[in-house]
Design an enzyme around this catalytic site. Structure first.
Site, PDB file in Angstrom:
ATOM      1  N   ARG A  46      28.452   4.918  41.594  1.00 56.48           N
ATOM      2  CA  ARG A  46      28.021   6.323  41.612  1.00 56.48           C
ATOM      3  C   ARG A  46      29.048   7.176  42.330  1.00 56.48           C
ATOM      4  O   ARG A  46      29.349   8.297  41.911  1.00 56.48           O
ATOM      5  CB  ARG A  46      26.654   6.477  42.297  1.00 56.48           C
ATOM      6  CG  ARG A  46      26.291   7.945  42.535  1.00 56.48           C
ATOM      7  CD  ARG A  46      24.876   8.165  43.031  1.00 56.48           C
ATOM      8  NE  ARG A  46      24.402   7.213  43.993  1.00 56.48           N
ATOM      9  CZ  ARG A  46      24.731   7.192  45.287  1.00 56.48           C
ATOM     10  NH1 ARG A  46      25.586   8.072  45.778  1.00 56.48           N
ATOM     11  NH2 ARG A  46      24.220   6.285  46.095  1.00 56.48           N
ATOM     12  N   TYR A  98      24.679  30.137  26.425  1.00 57.84           N
ATOM     13  CA  TYR A  98      23.985  28.967  25.891  1.00 57.84           C
ATOM     14  C   TYR A  98      22.547  28.924  26.411  1.00 57.84           C
ATOM     15  O   TYR A  98      22.304  29.112  27.603  1.00 57.84           O
ATOM     16  CB  TYR A  98      24.757  27.713  26.289  1.00 57.84           C
ATOM     17  CG  TYR A  98      24.025  26.424  26.031  1.00 57.84           C
ATOM     18  CD1 TYR A  98      23.497  26.139  24.780  1.00 57.84           C
ATOM     19  CD2 TYR A  98      23.875  25.484  27.040  1.00 57.84           C
ATOM     20  CE1 TYR A  98      22.825  24.951  24.547  1.00 57.84           C
ATOM     21  CE2 TYR A  98      23.208  24.298  26.819  1.00 57.84           C
ATOM     22  CZ  TYR A  98      22.679  24.035  25.568  1.00 57.84           C
ATOM     23  OH  TYR A  98      22.007  22.861  25.346  1.00 57.84           O
ATOM     24  N   ASP A 170      32.720  28.885  31.740  1.00 53.20           N
ATOM     25  CA  ASP A 170      32.390  27.846  30.774  1.00 53.20           C
ATOM     26  C   ASP A 170      33.428  27.940  29.656  1.00 53.20           C
ATOM     27  O   ASP A 170      33.426  28.878  28.870  1.00 53.20           O
ATOM     28  CB  ASP A 170      30.971  28.069  30.247  1.00 53.20           C
ATOM     29  CG  ASP A 170      30.542  27.017  29.230  1.00 53.20           C
ATOM     30  OD1 ASP A 170      31.417  26.358  28.640  1.00 53.20           O
ATOM     31  OD2 ASP A 170      29.321  26.881  29.003  1.00 53.20           O
ATOM     32  N   LYS A 195      31.353  18.255  23.561  1.00 52.77           N
ATOM     33  CA  LYS A 195      31.807  19.036  22.419  1.00 52.77           C
ATOM     34  C   LYS A 195      33.265  18.713  22.070  1.00 52.77           C
ATOM     35  O   LYS A 195      33.571  17.600  21.705  1.00 52.77           O
ATOM     36  CB  LYS A 195      31.591  20.523  22.705  1.00 52.77           C
ATOM     37  CG  LYS A 195      30.209  20.875  23.291  1.00 52.77           C
ATOM     38  CD  LYS A 195      29.038  20.442  22.438  1.00 52.77           C
ATOM     39  CE  LYS A 195      27.699  21.050  22.841  1.00 52.77           C
ATOM     40  NZ  LYS A 195      27.254  20.792  24.203  1.00 52.77           N
TER      41      LYS A 195
END
Length: 379
Positions: A46, A98, A170, A195
């Site tokens: 982690r 978004y 973004d 994406k």
């Protein structure tokens, strides 16, 4: 290195163990220690994993940053940015964004006492009107999702610096191939690496890239403490995707232009939203801060008929009706009922997300086949 070389070699070196060119998938949760605290840089996956670390180095390289962070999704990356804030802080955000980001802001963080001002940012100078002594973050998408609005990054960065406010961009739609916000003054760049960076519709991942070490250390602490990291298999796929980003984006841009120009001249289409048109709002800013105009195109039908737009997306054969974007295959979406369904109808229609709006993620297939598909679907 030039950008095309960075996608392949930036931040990368052969694996130390056996010289593997591609970083191995270190599918392990923990690492052996010779004595408490005696390890080779990794203790627990982690906190850090060699495959993820290689990906984070690649993220930093392609955005001309110094520090990269990989997360389990784009929303997990945004969530980490918001955890820099505290109750009473305010955020100024574009109102055309978004739907998942809007949902996270309004349905999660508003309940924790953070206030969001959603505003039109086509004239970036108006952002300053909404900054108060409680404003701690400006959040921008450019091009925006799904209206393809362009926001002036340099002007916004200057406003943020003047008021000592963090500025995050973004950059999912543009990718660093077209636009590098850190070079234009942003403090944080976010990607839904699901994406274009991944590029093959086979992973879900988020990224943050910064230049400032103090900011990076705060974000690394949040990443480790909250634990929303990506696994090594996805990190490997992310690295694989980045290596072809430049050649894919070139074709996305070429096909995006062809599709936009075809739709612009179609008698049944009302509006086409693509930053490459000279009549597109802020086209001149796009020309300055981007190297091309991307493969995302949105359009509306004449009469703004919901049923007519649904019929179009149902009739498409090469374009696949699906959530997401940025893969090698062309996708079509209906924002009002899909990606932006979480935004109230009256709010989404204010920003142009009307019932007939269709968003295309133009892939890298043959241009003629894509146009033929649109021709038969629209009729």
């Amino acid at each position: 290195m030039k950008f095309n070389t960075k996608t392949i070699h930036g931040g990368q070196k052969p694996d130390a163990a056996y010289g593997a060119i591609m970083p191995p998938i270190y599918q392990t949760s923990t690492f052996a220690q010779s004595t408490p605290g005696g390890h080779k840089g990794y203790e627990y996956a982690r906190s850090a994993n060699p495959t993820r670390h290689a990906l984070e180095e690649a993220f930093a390289s392609i955005e001309n940053g110094k520090f990269g962070l990989a997360f389990g999704s784009g929303l997990a990356a945004i969530d980490a940015v918001l955890k820099l804030l505290k109750p009473g802080d305010e955020v100024v955000s574009t109102n055309d964004l978004y739907g998942g980001t809007y949902r996270l802001f309004t349905k999660i963080y508003e309940d924790f006492g953070i206030r969001f001002n959603f505003i039109g940012m086509q004239n970036a100078k108006h952002i300053e009107d909404y900054i108060t002594d409680k404003t701690k973050l400006i959040w921008v998408e450019t091009p925006t999702n799904p209206m393809m609005n362009i926001i002036d990054i340099v002007t916004t960065a200057n406003i943020a610096k003047k008021h000592k406010v963090l500025f995050a961009v973004d950059n999912t739609f543009a990718t660093p191939y077209l636009q590098q916000p850190l070079e234009l003054g942003a403090d944080i760049v976010m990607h839904s690496a699901t994406k274009y960076l991944g590029g093959h519709s086979d992973l879900v991942m988020g990224a943050l890239i910064v230049k400032d070490k103090e900011l990076a250390d705060r974000l690394y602490f949040i990443q480790n403490a909250s634990g929303a990291i990506c696994g090594p298999q996805d990190a490997f796929l992310g690295l694989r995707g980045i290596k072809t980003l430049h050649v894919r984006m070139q074709r996305h841009c070429e096909n995006g232009r062809a599709v936009a120009e075809y739709l612009e001249n179609h008698p049944k289409i009302e509006n086409v939203y693509w930053p490459g048109f000279k009549h597109h709002p802020n086209h001149n800013i796009a020309k300055v801060q981007m190297t091309d105009f991307g493969g995302m195109v949105s359009f509306t039908t004449k009469g703004n008929n919901y049923e007519a737009s649904i019929k179009i997306v149902e009739n498409l054969k090469i374009f696949t009706l699906a959530e997401s974007l940025g893969g090698v295959e062309s996708l079509a979406g209906h924002p009002a009922s899909m990606t932006h369904a979480s935004i109230p109808k009256e709010e989404r229609e204010k920003i142009g997300v009307v019932d007939s709006l269709i968003r295309l993620s133009v892939g890298i297939e043959d241009e003629a086949d894509l146009i033929a598909d649109l021709k038969q679907a629209i009729g």
